[in-house]
Design an enzyme around this catalytic site. Structure first.
Site, mmCIF file in Angstrom:
data_model
loop_
_atom_site.group_PDB
_atom_site.id
_atom_site.type_symbol
_atom_site.label_atom_id
_atom_site.label_comp_id
_atom_site.label_asym_id
_atom_site.label_seq_id
_atom_site.Cartn_x
_atom_site.Cartn_y
_atom_site.Cartn_z
ATOM 1 N N LYS A 16 7.049 -6.537 10.371
ATOM 2 C CA LYS A 16 6.310 -5.930 9.271
ATOM 3 C C LYS A 16 7.208 -5.142 8.316
ATOM 4 O O LYS A 16 7.018 -5.136 7.109
ATOM 5 C CB LYS A 16 5.216 -5.015 9.829
ATOM 6 C CG LYS A 16 4.424 -4.256 8.764
ATOM 7 C CD LYS A 16 3.370 -3.382 9.420
ATOM 8 C CE LYS A 16 2.685 -2.504 8.398
ATOM 9 N NZ LYS A 16 3.559 -1.439 7.873
ATOM 10 N N ALA A 74 -3.128 1.436 12.856
ATOM 11 C CA ALA A 74 -4.566 1.425 12.588
ATOM 12 C C ALA A 74 -5.284 0.275 13.278
ATOM 13 O O ALA A 74 -6.505 0.306 13.398
ATOM 14 C CB ALA A 74 -4.827 1.356 11.084
ATOM 15 N N ARG A 133 2.496 8.552 7.174
ATOM 16 C CA ARG A 133 2.847 8.388 8.590
ATOM 17 C C ARG A 133 4.333 8.086 8.746
ATOM 18 O O ARG A 133 4.978 7.611 7.819
ATOM 19 C CB ARG A 133 2.048 7.238 9.208
ATOM 20 C CG ARG A 133 0.557 7.473 9.303
ATOM 21 C CD ARG A 133 -0.161 6.215 9.759
ATOM 22 N NE ARG A 133 0.061 5.136 8.803
ATOM 23 C CZ ARG A 133 -0.084 3.848 9.091
ATOM 24 N NH1 ARG A 133 -0.406 3.462 10.307
ATOM 25 N NH2 ARG A 133 0.126 2.933 8.163
ATOM 26 N N PHE A 150 -3.165 -0.215 7.434
ATOM 27 C CA PHE A 150 -3.743 -1.546 7.218
ATOM 28 C C PHE A 150 -4.870 -1.467 6.183
ATOM 29 O O PHE A 150 -4.790 -0.712 5.227
ATOM 30 C CB PHE A 150 -4.198 -2.175 8.530
ATOM 31 C CG PHE A 150 -3.034 -2.514 9.450
ATOM 32 C CD1 PHE A 150 -2.001 -3.321 9.006
ATOM 33 C CD2 PHE A 150 -2.958 -2.006 10.732
ATOM 34 C CE1 PHE A 150 -0.925 -3.630 9.838
ATOM 35 C CE2 PHE A 150 -1.891 -2.305 11.565
ATOM 36 C CZ PHE A 150 -0.877 -3.125 11.114
ATOM 37 N N TRP A 162 6.871 -0.713 -7.983
ATOM 38 C CA TRP A 162 8.103 -1.182 -7.334
ATOM 39 C C TRP A 162 9.229 -1.205 -8.358
ATOM 40 O O TRP A 162 10.342 -0.747 -8.073
ATOM 41 C CB TRP A 162 7.917 -2.579 -6.738
ATOM 42 C CG TRP A 162 9.042 -2.976 -5.820
ATOM 43 C CD1 TRP A 162 9.079 -2.878 -4.460
ATOM 44 C CD2 TRP A 162 10.320 -3.516 -6.210
ATOM 45 N NE1 TRP A 162 10.290 -3.315 -3.972
ATOM 46 C CE2 TRP A 162 11.076 -3.713 -5.023
ATOM 47 C CE3 TRP A 162 10.899 -3.839 -7.425
ATOM 48 C CZ2 TRP A 162 12.369 -4.228 -5.040
ATOM 49 C CZ3 TRP A 162 12.200 -4.349 -7.449
ATOM 50 C CH2 TRP A 162 12.918 -4.546 -6.257
ATOM 51 N N LYS A 190 0.824 -1.219 0.000
ATOM 52 C CA LYS A 190 0.000 0.000 0.000
ATOM 53 C C LYS A 190 0.848 1.254 0.000
ATOM 54 O O LYS A 190 0.587 2.191 -0.774
ATOM 55 C CB LYS A 190 -0.941 -0.031 1.210
ATOM 56 C CG LYS A 190 -1.752 1.248 1.421
ATOM 57 C CD LYS A 190 -2.921 1.038 2.358
ATOM 58 C CE LYS A 190 -2.562 0.336 3.621
ATOM 59 N NZ LYS A 190 -1.616 1.043 4.518
ATOM 60 N N THR A 192 3.903 1.548 -1.002
ATOM 61 C CA THR A 192 4.615 1.600 -2.276
ATOM 62 C C THR A 192 3.723 2.195 -3.360
ATOM 63 O O THR A 192 4.158 3.047 -4.149
ATOM 64 C CB THR A 192 5.086 0.185 -2.669
ATOM 65 O OG1 THR A 192 5.905 -0.342 -1.621
ATOM 66 C CG2 THR A 192 5.883 0.205 -3.969
ATOM 67 N N PHE A 237 3.107 -8.313 -8.881
ATOM 68 C CA PHE A 237 4.338 -9.028 -8.533
ATOM 69 C C PHE A 237 4.818 -9.783 -9.780
ATOM 70 O O PHE A 237 4.025 -10.093 -10.682
ATOM 71 C CB PHE A 237 4.098 -10.013 -7.388
ATOM 72 C CG PHE A 237 4.036 -9.368 -6.022
ATOM 73 C CD1 PHE A 237 4.982 -9.662 -5.052
ATOM 74 C CD2 PHE A 237 3.042 -8.455 -5.710
ATOM 75 C CE1 PHE A 237 4.935 -9.076 -3.793
ATOM 76 C CE2 PHE A 237 2.987 -7.871 -4.460
ATOM 77 C CZ PHE A 237 3.935 -8.178 -3.493
#
Length: 553
Positions: free
Chosen positions: A102, A270, A91, A298, A407, A68, A70, A378
């Site tokens: 994470k 979150a 954030r 999240f 990415w 998210k 990214t 991906f």
């Protein structure tokens, strides 16, 4: 190259060059070295309703990865590349997941904010200031009891814990004050992680220093022996705590790899807090740019809902469009495919798992805001799987979905998404809140459970039911509610993937956060102090003699 190698190879622009893109002159920023700065407040600019606000959220996170942040960074770069004056509002990362499992919060690949190492570690010291301010209040509470307890505080009913910005399960329950009369009054205590601190929420919802101090004064620290609430105002230390946060309240300015301005400030989780960056950061970006891309933590059931119902009323600006991030891998995982088999094409599992995406899109559509889906690609995803998702979003949900490759390609991998977002943000929309402000806490919790999670109802366990009566007697029963729930499922059971139905959400405890302006509902077994995994990310980190950091993602 991995994320940190890509970041370290980047040539960053001087921070004043980034400030110039937002028409901030040298007197309006406080440099922290060559490539970081604090933005001085208040900031002059155009009215915030003249800008377009884009909220990025996602499906429920899985071990397969969603990306998210990214996509948020890549979309910001893409908007800039198609000629829009853009800023990103994010954030700050917590050291807990950075050293744990994470990871960070700076994006990845060629869609990153930099300097990645600084942002993911100490940055400009905001989290340290919050930790110190929080624990200063804890020390002042215990000192007050030691020095005679004029406020008649019941040591058994103090709800202000201590905090630390690292995952440390051993500190969840502690006993303090041991060592005799000179070492304090013994009582049970515990630690939360800094991102769960009410001071973090207050920092992220305050409009200025005066508002910050006023909100701090309203914090409930505990109850007297006759069960009356005691606040920071009663303790007379709001001013001292605000002093410790005088610099932390200023938003931080950095850049993406493509030199797009990024304002990074605040970092509540979150799943245990409201999960959005600061109102001041988002407002500053809206004043200075025409398009602002921000995110909720999240999935849409947590950060997305809390952005809409907690942050939006304070910000005074609703999103013009929502981008919902999904991945083929994560949806196949929701469809029952083990993590080690996700690289094999499996359209049947994708069809079974896509119901999770359906639930999140529909929950965001309830707010009356246009939704666009970003399929974060991906390398193992097949063309057939990507096309299935694009067709399904169009045919089942009536929304456009776009294959994004940020990415690998940065903003160039999201230009079609950016163009669609511009079109969506220009559509007329009427924001509809999930619940009315005057609704009761129970009604608000039920609205979230039924309309966002897809469950039946909220069930209050005995402690929460008793607290609800106390809160009603204190006049707190009409505040917004912040649901503390597992991020891995729409239910309060992390193992229930996809889009479960016919479930209840069990609330075990309610916590008043009057300074932040909401009530936290602790559901299931969600923890406000996480633990480290068997193989913490810290085990892979190192630093060379010349100061080069390795192993940081």
């Amino acid at each position: 190259m991995n994320d940190i190698e890509i970041s370290q190879a980047a040539v960053m622009s001087p921070i004043q060059d980034i400030a110039d893109q937002l028409d901030l002159n040298g007197d309006q920023i406080e440099p922290y070295g060559a490539v970081k700065a604090k933005i001085k407040l208040p900031v002059a600019g155009h009215p915030i309703d003249q800008s377009h606000l884009i909220l990025v959220t996602s499906i429920n996170p899985t071990p397969a990865g969603e990306g998210k942040s990214t996509v948020t960074v890549g979309l910001g770069d893409a908007l800039k590349q198609i000629g829009k004056k853009t800023a990103i509002a994010l954030r700050e990362p917590s050291l807990g997941p950075v050293m744990g499992l994470k990871g960070g919060a700076t994006g990845g690949g060629y869609a990153q904010v930099v300097p990645m190492e600084d942002i993911n570690l100490h940055f400009t010291g905001d989290f340290h200031a919050l930790t110190e301010a929080h624990d200063t209040l804890a020390a002042l509470i215990d000192n007050h009891i030691q020095q005679g307890n004029e406020l008649n505080l019941d040591p058994r009913q103090i709800i202000w814990k201590r905090v630390l910005d690292i995952n440390d399960r051993a500190l969840r329950q502690t006993v303090i004050g041991l060592g005799g009369r000179t070492s304090g009054v013994p009582r049970q205590d515990g630690f939360d992680i800094t991102v769960a601190s009410e001071l973090m929420a207050i920092l992220c919802l305050s409009r200025n220093l005066s508002d910050l101090k006023q909100r701090i004064s309203q914090i409930v620290i505990g109850y007297t022996y006759d069960k009356q609430p005691v606040t920071v105002s009663d303790l007379k230390v709001a001013g001292a705590l605000t002093v410790l946060l005088k610099d932390a309240i200023k938003p931080n300015l950095v850049q993406t790899l493509d030199h797009t301005p990024a304002i990074i400030h605040g970092g509540p989780f979150a799943n245990i807090a409201h999960g959005c960056n600061s109102v001041l950061a988002t407002e500053t970006a809206l004043k200075l740019a025409d398009y602002v891309v921000t995110e909720g933590g999240f999935g849409a059931d947590l950060g997305g809902e809390k952005f809409m119902d907690i942050k939006t009323p304070v910000l005074g600006k609703t999103p013009d469009a929502v981008v919902l991030v999904a991945t083929v891998r994560a949806l196949k995982y929701n469809g029952g495919v083990p993590k080690d088999q996700l690289e094999t094409e499996n359209l049947a599992a994708l069809q079974a798992g896509v119901v999770n995406l359906h639930r999140h899109v529909r929950s965001m559509q309830q707010y009356g805001v246009p939704v666009v889906v970003a399929v974060n690609r991906f390398t193992s995803d097949t063309d057939q799987e990507i096309q299935f998702l694009i067709d399904d979003c169009r045919d089942t949900l009536g929304v456009n979905a776009f294959d994004t490759t940020v990415w690998a390609h940065g903003g160039q991998g999201a230009t079609r998404l950016a163009e669609a977002v511009v079109q969506a943000a220009d559509q007329p929309s009427t924001f509809k809140p999930l619940y009315e402000p005057q609704a009761t806490l129970t009604d608000k919790m039920n609205a979230i459970v039924t309309k966002i999670y897809g469950g039946r109802k909220v069930v209050l366990e005995p402690k929460a039911a008793r607290q609800l009566k106390t809160f009603a007697a204190n006049g707190w029963d009409h505040l917004p509610v912040c649901m503390a729930k597992t991020q891995y499922s729409l239910s309060d059971d992390a193992k229930k993937l996809g889009a479960p139905a016919d479930f209840d959400i069990h609330v075990r405890e309610l916590v008043p956060k009057l300074g932040a302006g909401f009530i936290v509902a602790l559901t299931g077994n969600v923890l406000t102090m996480p633990g480290l995994p068997k193989h913490p990310a810290a085990l892979d980190m190192d630093i060379t003699e010349d100061g080069t950091i390795t192993g940081l993602f």
